[in-house]
Design a protein around this motif. Structure first.
Motif, PDB file in Angstrom:
ATOM      1  N   SER A 101      35.651  27.515  45.463  1.00  0.00           N
ATOM      2  CA  SER A 101      37.150  28.096  44.902  1.00  0.00           C
ATOM      3  C   SER A 101      36.878  26.922  43.441  1.00  0.00           C
ATOM      4  CB  SER A 101      38.226  27.134  45.642  1.00  0.00           C
ATOM      5  OG  SER A 101      38.714  27.539  46.631  1.00  0.00           O
TER       6      SER A 101
ATOM      7  N   VAL B 287      35.238  28.689  41.533  1.00  0.00           N
ATOM      8  CA  VAL B 287      35.134  30.178  40.554  1.00  0.00           C
ATOM      9  C   VAL B 287      36.301  30.452  39.640  1.00  0.00           C
ATOM     10  CG1 VAL B 287      36.313  32.582  41.193  1.00  0.00           C
ATOM     11  CG2 VAL B 287      34.481  31.770  42.734  1.00  0.00           C
TER      12      VAL B 287
ATOM     13  N   LEU C 124      36.047  31.825  35.363  1.00  0.00           N
ATOM     14  CA  LEU C 124      36.963  32.175  34.928  1.00  0.00           C
ATOM     15  C   LEU C 124      38.426  31.784  33.655  1.00  0.00           C
ATOM     16  CD1 LEU C 124      38.329  35.487  35.949  1.00  0.00           C
ATOM     17  CD2 LEU C 124      40.511  34.133  37.244  1.00  0.00           C
TER      18      LEU C 124
ATOM     19  N   PHE D 299      35.582  32.165  30.969  1.00  0.00           N
ATOM     20  CA  PHE D 299      35.627  33.413  30.905  1.00  0.00           C
ATOM     21  C   PHE D 299      37.239  33.568  29.770  1.00  0.00           C
ATOM     22  CE2 PHE D 299      34.252  37.744  31.497  1.00  0.00           C
ATOM     23  CZ  PHE D 299      36.044  39.216  31.389  1.00  0.00           C
TER      24      PHE D 299
ATOM     25  N   VAL E 161      48.115  31.963  36.676  1.00  0.00           N
ATOM     26  CA  VAL E 161      48.536  32.642  38.211  1.00  0.00           C
ATOM     27  C   VAL E 161      47.199  31.455  38.956  1.00  0.00           C
ATOM     28  CG1 VAL E 161      48.263  34.339  39.880  1.00  0.00           C
ATOM     29  CG2 VAL E 161      49.675  34.344  37.439  1.00  0.00           C
TER      30      VAL E 161
ATOM     31  N   LEU F  63      29.731  44.160  26.104  1.00  0.00           N
ATOM     32  CA  LEU F  63      31.195  44.520  25.622  1.00  0.00           C
ATOM     33  C   LEU F  63      30.009  44.590  24.009  1.00  0.00           C
ATOM     34  CD1 LEU F  63      33.425  41.325  26.622  1.00  0.00           C
ATOM     35  CD2 LEU F  63      33.468  44.052  26.558  1.00  0.00           C
TER      36      LEU F  63
ATOM     37  N   LEU G 291      32.072  45.962  21.004  1.00  0.00           N
ATOM     38  CA  LEU G 291      33.477  46.322  20.927  1.00  0.00           C
ATOM     39  C   LEU G 291      34.762  45.656  20.565  1.00  0.00           C
ATOM     40  CD1 LEU G 291      32.960  47.385  25.094  1.00  0.00           C
ATOM     41  CD2 LEU G 291      33.332  49.518  23.043  1.00  0.00           C
TER      42      LEU G 291
ATOM     43  N   THR H   5      46.693  36.198  43.884  1.00  0.00           N
ATOM     44  CA  THR H   5      45.772  37.222  43.472  1.00  0.00           C
ATOM     45  C   THR H   5      46.270  38.387  43.874  1.00  0.00           C
ATOM     46  OG1 THR H   5      44.583  35.328  44.995  1.00  0.00           O
ATOM     47  CG2 THR H   5      43.286  37.663  44.361  1.00  0.00           C
TER      48      THR H   5
ATOM     49  N   VAL I  29      48.151  39.303  40.748  1.00  0.00           N
ATOM     50  CA  VAL I  29      46.270  39.703  39.505  1.00  0.00           C
ATOM     51  C   VAL I  29      46.729  41.054  39.459  1.00  0.00           C
ATOM     52  CG1 VAL I  29      45.089  38.739  38.209  1.00  0.00           C
ATOM     53  CG2 VAL I  29      47.083  37.867  38.689  1.00  0.00           C
TER      54      VAL I  29
ATOM     55  N   MET J 293      46.144  43.481  36.449  1.00  0.00           N
ATOM     56  CA  MET J 293      45.863  44.397  35.744  1.00  0.00           C
ATOM     57  C   MET J 293      45.026  45.861  35.967  1.00  0.00           C
ATOM     58  SD  MET J 293      42.888  41.370  34.977  1.00  0.00           S
ATOM     59  CE  MET J 293      43.904  42.675  33.913  1.00  0.00           C
TER      60      MET J 293
ATOM     61  N   LYS K 231      36.634  51.885  27.906  1.00  0.00           N
ATOM     62  CA  LYS K 231      36.021  51.106  27.763  1.00  0.00           C
ATOM     63  C   LYS K 231      35.694  49.651  27.670  1.00  0.00           C
ATOM     64  CE  LYS K 231      30.413  49.885  26.874  1.00  0.00           C
ATOM     65  NZ  LYS K 231      29.340  49.670  26.619  1.00  0.00           N
ATOM     66  N   LEU K 232      36.386  49.227  27.107  1.00  0.00           N
ATOM     67  CA  LEU K 232      36.309  47.222  26.930  1.00  0.00           C
ATOM     68  C   LEU K 232      37.798  47.055  27.699  1.00  0.00           C
ATOM     69  CD1 LEU K 232      36.611  45.060  24.850  1.00  0.00           C
ATOM     70  CD2 LEU K 232      38.181  45.696  23.060  1.00  0.00           C
TER      71      LEU K 232
ATOM     72  N   VAL L 213      35.934  47.531  31.280  1.00  0.00           N
ATOM     73  CA  VAL L 213      35.181  46.028  31.677  1.00  0.00           C
ATOM     74  C   VAL L 213      35.716  44.967  31.921  1.00  0.00           C
ATOM     75  CG1 VAL L 213      33.186  44.271  30.573  1.00  0.00           C
ATOM     76  CG2 VAL L 213      33.028  47.091  30.467  1.00  0.00           C
ATOM     77  N   LEU L 214      36.618  44.246  30.737  1.00  0.00           N
ATOM     78  CA  LEU L 214      37.483  42.604  30.768  1.00  0.00           C
ATOM     79  C   LEU L 214      38.275  43.049  32.060  1.00  0.00           C
ATOM     80  CD1 LEU L 214      38.213  42.462  27.362  1.00  0.00           C
ATOM     81  CD2 LEU L 214      36.789  41.146  28.639  1.00  0.00           C
TER      82      LEU L 214
ATOM     83  N   LEU M 224      35.804  42.980  35.395  1.00  0.00           N
ATOM     84  CA  LEU M 224      35.674  41.423  35.688  1.00  0.00           C
ATOM     85  C   LEU M 224      36.250  40.003  35.820  1.00  0.00           C
ATOM     86  CD1 LEU M 224      32.543  41.361  32.435  1.00  0.00           C
ATOM     87  CD2 LEU M 224      32.662  41.366  34.643  1.00  0.00           C
ATOM     88  N   VAL M 225      37.887  40.223  35.706  1.00  0.00           N
ATOM     89  CA  VAL M 225      38.921  39.109  35.635  1.00  0.00           C
ATOM     90  C   VAL M 225      39.118  39.818  37.200  1.00  0.00           C
ATOM     91  CG1 VAL M 225      40.960  38.927  35.644  1.00  0.00           C
ATOM     92  CG2 VAL M 225      39.581  39.084  33.144  1.00  0.00           C
TER      93      VAL M 225
ATOM     94  N   ILE N  52      36.535  38.448  39.562  1.00  0.00           N
ATOM     95  CA  ILE N  52      36.181  36.870  39.808  1.00  0.00           C
ATOM     96  C   ILE N  52      37.687  36.210  40.364  1.00  0.00           C
ATOM     97  CG2 ILE N  52      36.482  35.114  38.369  1.00  0.00           C
ATOM     98  CD1 ILE N  52      35.290  36.529  36.177  1.00  0.00           C
ATOM     99  N   MET N  53      39.198  37.437  40.450  1.00  0.00           N
ATOM    100  CA  MET N  53      39.650  36.820  41.674  1.00  0.00           C
ATOM    101  C   MET N  53      39.552  37.182  43.188  1.00  0.00           C
ATOM    102  SD  MET N  53      43.771  36.554  39.112  1.00  0.00           S
ATOM    103  CE  MET N  53      43.553  35.422  40.737  1.00  0.00           C
TER     104      MET N  53
ATOM    105  N   ILE O 257      36.360  37.104  44.101  1.00  0.00           N
ATOM    106  CA  ILE O 257      36.441  36.243  44.619  1.00  0.00           C
ATOM    107  C   ILE O 257      36.434  34.665  45.056  1.00  0.00           C
ATOM    108  CG2 ILE O 257      33.551  34.979  44.586  1.00  0.00           C
ATOM    109  CD1 ILE O 257      32.764  37.644  42.989  1.00  0.00           C
ATOM    110  N   GLY O 258      37.185  34.248  44.287  1.00  0.00           N
ATOM    111  CA  GLY O 258      37.790  33.381  44.265  1.00  0.00           C
ATOM    112  C   GLY O 258      39.290  33.446  45.347  1.00  0.00           C
TER     113      GLY O 258
END
Lengths: 382, 247, 424
Positions: A24, A27, A31, A34, A263, A334, A337, C63, C66, C70, C288-289, C292-293, C296-297, C300-301, C303-304
């Motif tokens: 946890s 991750v 994030l 990131f 969050v 990216l 971009l 989770t 979010v 998104m 695309k931006l 992708v972003l 990814l977020v 990751i979230m 998985i968390g």
């Protein structure tokens, strides 16, 4: 640290739980990093702006041009040290998705105004001598695997259209890690030569350096006053203001990132706090024995806090390590971009602070409970 | 010498006067101990017996500084512990008391060695000095060969013996045992009792033990019964009655 | 060859996992009917350990919230940029232009265009088309007060007949030949001074805002429209050159006919796109931006969240080790124990999912704006939360519940009873 062994041993009490809690943390910290990197990339323009540089654009619209003839008048204003001009070329290299910024530059003054973008002298000389010479930023060259001597074709529909070809004679590097290395520079003379009559003598914007940044507001006003009521009215502002307003157009990206981060933080806190609480609850009788033997209430609190902190730091370090490894991959995805994706040391420091803070917070309540545990009640739990 | 009438002339190791302990439960007041007196000299082995709920464990907790009385005084080796602050009491416990509980004694994630070492972590002894003390304690209880085993790798009896080793490792003033053999089979119980006898007879320790088993109590030198909130000597009990019911 | 086999293996594995999870969720939800451990036990356990339960619920809610937010942002963005325009319109620009701003098309060329087959005509027989001029004008944002680039589009006065999905919702349409503006509903909310009756200056001209239009959530909602001839004048551009022309087709099916005729005409040198295809292309970078972003977020979230859910559920089962053993000692089979715990985990995660969805619902329709690199202009778009997104959110929660609850439950159910009863 003679207590280190007890703390360490307690961590491994339930291996699955340890792995999950570490996971946890890993991750969550991944994030965080990131998000910090992305936020930084969006703000990039504002960071690199020079303190002593001003940008002059057409007041009506940023895509309108200004006459080159304005240069002399601007140079004569007191406090202006050096001045150069740029045009936005906006062509296409093979395919549209290969987008990168292309600028027409003024070789005579470029280096005085942008000293942080460094070109080796021999390459610069080659550039000046070759009208079709071009210089690319190091990151741009890497992206397309260009080498000095390559011929770069660019198509455009502006300026009379057609295909323009350039010889790559130089590669520039930014002095600081956050400098933009994705630009492509071509020469004003060649550009001016090829554009149709109606586009000649027109530049996109001026960038100038002032002797004293404090004079900037006054100089800006002087420039705009000079050209008021002319066919091409100007708007002059400091480079950082210009970049900032550009960035602000991305609007709520910042708010979005901050809210996601918040969050995540609270969810993490919740989960690890609960895990710590359960782990402490399981051990009430043991903790009571500690106290019976003579360990102070405070030491029991510290024991729980130390465990929480250990998990937070180990998990957090793991997450940050993964982030460090992942950043180059992210940059590649990216590419084009966003300007350079950079992981700065300050982000890692921030990450550690967050991990420590979360660790302590999550261990605090259970720790206080352990501290206030009444031995006689706990031992009676048969 | 063990006395329960508060009449001892010179102060013994442990001196308890007029001890009261009252609980509130559901609006009612329960007087567990009422005016209890006790004198114990050094080197004694005393067993406390009584029906369940009579307050044996409460008495032990008070003697060990794990709880504070409603009234009265407890003096151990000259220190009056009833008015000590909780911080001071914690320090006092570390130095003067060795605890052996019925269960939950050992920390499962630490080895026997590390468990015995625990009380010494509160002292300023060096690592080498600590090791020496632990090895001594473990040899007294005869478990040197099991030093690096975890509690789950030991039998019930062995676990209790490790606990006893821990309780003597810092050389406390006295040992408090709450049903030390309660969870054990006959054979293991014998081992543990033999050990306690040796500690008293050979090493001159003072041991106070709570038990409900008359056979176990019989191995102590003196047995006291907890009746109506005070201690009574065994011989003074009404004829034919033994504490705890059927023998 | 090996790559192919591996690929199919992955697909099968993925399919098996999805099937398994789906089955587990289904069975878990039906547990009260299939198993014999009463639901009241679950409910009382939850109440007895309400702090842990609340934690688990909130963790999942966060989770899911979010995640849905998104996805709805990406959806809203796509809806605006990608889904702009109508399949019944065709955009014509100078050949080789990558966007309108690069284009240049003369009035004469437009006259030629007008005769092409496939164009819709009005009652009088006039072809329905609009000739556009696009500019990027700095106007202060309401939020920050700093300038942002608005896309100002000069259009023909009959533009509403071409872009039929645009409706005037406040005020009126501008009149030909005057310095009047109509503003898109998002533009009105984003920039200062774009309200009906207001006068603003830009591009060296004085303008009055006379109306607000609704373009159905497309990119046009972020634009400001005026008469293209006037705009050309104000921008001091040559009078009869425009940047693009958009024609209303007789029907979407006539597109090919129109395109073929126009492309093959030697007098014209143009490209022809369906309006929606053109706008989709204009947003590839930003799409695309954000994809992708955002992706990814979200990954990751997720998985968390799974880690977190697993942790919470594992701990929950661990704490109740003795209870579980007691149940089994009493005679409830392992199967029943598993079903009971699975149900509980799903119940908790379902609640978490619902709460998470409810929490982000207020975001629906909230506009935010960002800059489209390709057109240099600011585009406002709204969070778009649709029912299917909410369903996805709840399903996501259930998956987390299953993953978090199944393994610990199985572990508990198969641990020897005697060991569990003695567990400290």
């Amino acid at each position: 640290m003679k207590f280190a062994r007890i703390i360490w041993a307690n961590l491994f009490r339930k291996k699955v739980r340890l792995l999950l809690t570490l996971g946890s943390f890993a991750v969550a910290l991944f994030l965080f990093i990131f998000l910090a990197v992305v936020r930084d990339a969006f703000n990039r323009g504002a960071d690199v702006a020079g303190a002593d540089r001003l940008v002059v654009i057409n007041r009506t619209s940023i895509i309108n041009t200004i006459p080159l003839s304005y240069r002399d008048k601007i140079t004569r204003i007191r406090g202006v040290k050096s001045i150069t001009h740029n045009n936005w070329f906006g062509g296409t290299y093979i395919e549209e998705k290969n987008f990168f910024p292309q600028f027409v530059i003024d070789p005579e003054n470029q280096r005085q105004v942008f000293p942080e973008l460094i070109v080796p002298d021999d390459q610069w000389n080659a550039f000046v001598k070759d009208r079709q010479g071009a210089i690319a930023g190091a990151q741009l060259a890497k992206r397309f695997r260009w080498k000095i001597g390559d011929r770069i074709p660019i198509k455009t529909t502006f300026f009379g259209g057609g295909s323009w070809e350039f010889n790559l004679v130089g590669i520039y590097h930014g002095k600081r890690p956050q400098d933009d290395e994705t630009q492509f520079w071509l020469q004003w003379d060649y550009f001016e030569e090829r554009v149709p009559q109606e586009n000649k003598g027109q530049i996109g914007w001026y960038v100038l350096r002032v002797d004293n940044p404090d004079d900037s507001p006054g100089i800006a006003k002087a420039i705009d006053d000079e050209f008021e009521n002319s066919p091409y009215e100007t708007k002059t502002q400091t480079e950082s203001a210009f970049a900032a307003s550009w960035v602000k157009q991305f609007g709520n990206i910042q708010a979005l990132i901050v809210s996601i981060g918040t969050v995540v933080f609270f969810t993490l806190l919740l989960v690890t706090g609960n895990t710590m609480a359960i782990s402490v609850r399981e051990r009430t009788s043991e903790l009571a024995v500690f106290k019976a033997i003579g360990f102070s209430d405070l030491s029991v609190l510290l024991l729980v806090l130390a465990e929480a902190l250990a998990i937070a730091l180990i998990g957090g370090a793991l997450g940050m390590l993964l982030a460090i490894l992942a950043v180059p991959g992210l940059a590649k995805v990216l590419n084009g971009l966003l300007p350079s994706i950079v992981l700065s040391p300050s982000m890692l420091v921030f990450g550690i602070v967050v991990a420590v803070f979360t660790g302590i917070l999550s261990g605090l309540l259970p720790g206080l409970g352990a501290m206030r545990l009444r031995i006689v009640n706990a031992l009676r739990r048969v | 010498m063990v006395k329960v009438d508060g009449s001892a002339g010179q102060p013994g190791l442990i001196e308890v006067r007029d001890l009261d302990k009252t609980y509130r439960r559901g609006g009612e007041e329960i007087h567990v101990l009422q005016g209890l007196n006790l004198d114990v000299s050094a080197g004694e082995f005393v067993a406390f017996m009584g029906p369940s709920g009579s307050g044996k464990t409460t008495l032990l907790n008070l003697l060990g500084g794990l709880d504070v009385p409603t009234r009265g005084s407890i003096t151990v080796a000259g220190d009056e512990i009833t008015h000590m602050s909780s911080g001071k009491l914690t320090e006092w416990r570390a130095r003067h008391v060795g605890f052996v509980f019925q269960m939950y004694n050992l920390i499962p994630v630490l080895t026997a060695f590390q468990n015995v070492e625990l009380p010494l972590l509160l002292t300023k002894l060096s690592k080498a000095e600590r090791r020496a003390h632990v090895e001594t304690a473990l040899s007294v209880v005869g478990l040197t060969d099991r030093m690096n085993h975890f509690p789950r790798q030991l039998s019930g009896g062995q676990e209790q013996r490790v606990t006893i080793a821990r309780s003597i490792v810092s050389d406390p003033t006295f040992l408090l045992c709450d049903e030390p053999t309660g969870d054990l089979d006959r054979k293991s119980a014998d081992e543990v009792m033999a050990l306690l006898e040796e500690l008293v007879g050979h090493h001159h320790k003072t041991v106070l033990m709570v038990t409900h088993d008359p056979l176990i109590a019989a191995r102590a030198q003196t047995t006291l019964h907890l009746e109506k909130g005070v201690l009574v000597e065994a011989s003074k009990l009404p004829h034919g009655v033994t504490a705890g019911g059927v023998a | 060859m090996a790559a192919n086999v591996f690929y199919w293996f992955l697909i099968t594995l993925f399919g098996a996992i999805v099937l398994f999870l789906g089955l587990a969720i289904l069975i878990g939800l039906l547990a009260p009917l299939l198993g014999s451990v009463p639901v009241s036990y679950n409910l009382r356990s939850i109440r007895a350990r309400w702090t842990s339960t609340i934690v688990a619920i909130l963790g999942i809610a966060g989770t899911v919230g979010v995640f849905v937010a998104m996805l709805s942002l990406a959806r809203g963005f796509k809806a605006t940029l990608v889904a702009s325009g109508s399949p019944g319109n065709a955009l014509v620009m100078r050949a080789g232009s990558s966007s309108e701003m690069m284009g240049g098309i003369t009035l004469d060329s437009i006259k030629v265009l007008q005769d092409a087959p496939g164009i819709a005509r009005d009652a009088a027989g006039t072809p329905i088309l609009t000739q556009d001029v696009v500019g990027v004008i700095p106007v202060p944002l309401i939020t920050t007060g700093t300038d942002a680039n608005v896309q100002v589009r000069g259009v023909s006065p009959n533009v509403l007949e071409v872009r039929k999905f645009v409706k005037i919702v406040q005020g009126r349409m501008f009149r030909a030949g005057l310095n009047e503006l109509v503003v898109g509903k998002n533009a009105s909310k984003t920039y200062q001074g774009l309200t009906v009756g207001n006068k603003i200056d830009f591009a060296g001209g004085h303008w009055e805002v006379v109306g607000v239009f609704d373009a159905g959530g497309s990119a046009f909602d972020s634009e400001v429209w005026c008469d293209s001839q006037i705009f050309n004048q104000v921008l001091k551009r040559p009078a009869n050159i425009f940047q693009s022309a958009t024609v209303h087709l007789a029907s979407p099916a006539t597109f090919q006919q129109f395109k073929d005729a126009v492309i093959s005409d030697p007098r014209l040198n143009v490209d022809v796109y369906r309006e929606i295809d053109y706008y989709a292309k204009q947003s590839t970078t930003m799409t695309k931006l954000i994809t992708v972003l955002g992706g990814l977020v979200a990954a990751i979230m997720a998985i968390g969240a799974i880690f977190g859910a697993l942790n919470t559920m594992y701990s929950a089962v661990a704490e109740r080790g003795r209870e579980i053993a007691t149940l089994r000692a009493l005679g409830f089979s392992s199967r029943n124990v598993i079903l009971s715990f699975l149900f509980e985990a799903l119940l908790i995660s379902f609640l978490g999912g619902i709460i998470g969805c409810l929490a982000v619902l207020p975001l629906n329709g909230l506009t935010t704006s960002t800059m489209n690199f390709q057109t240099f202009s600011n585009v406002a778009f709204a969070f778009k939360i649709t029912f299917d997104l909410l369903v996805m959110g709840v399903l996501f929660a259930l998956v987390m519940g299953v993953l978090g609850g199944l393994l610990p439950a199985i572990r508990a159910a198969f641990q020897p009873v005697s060991v569990a009863l003695r567990e400290l």
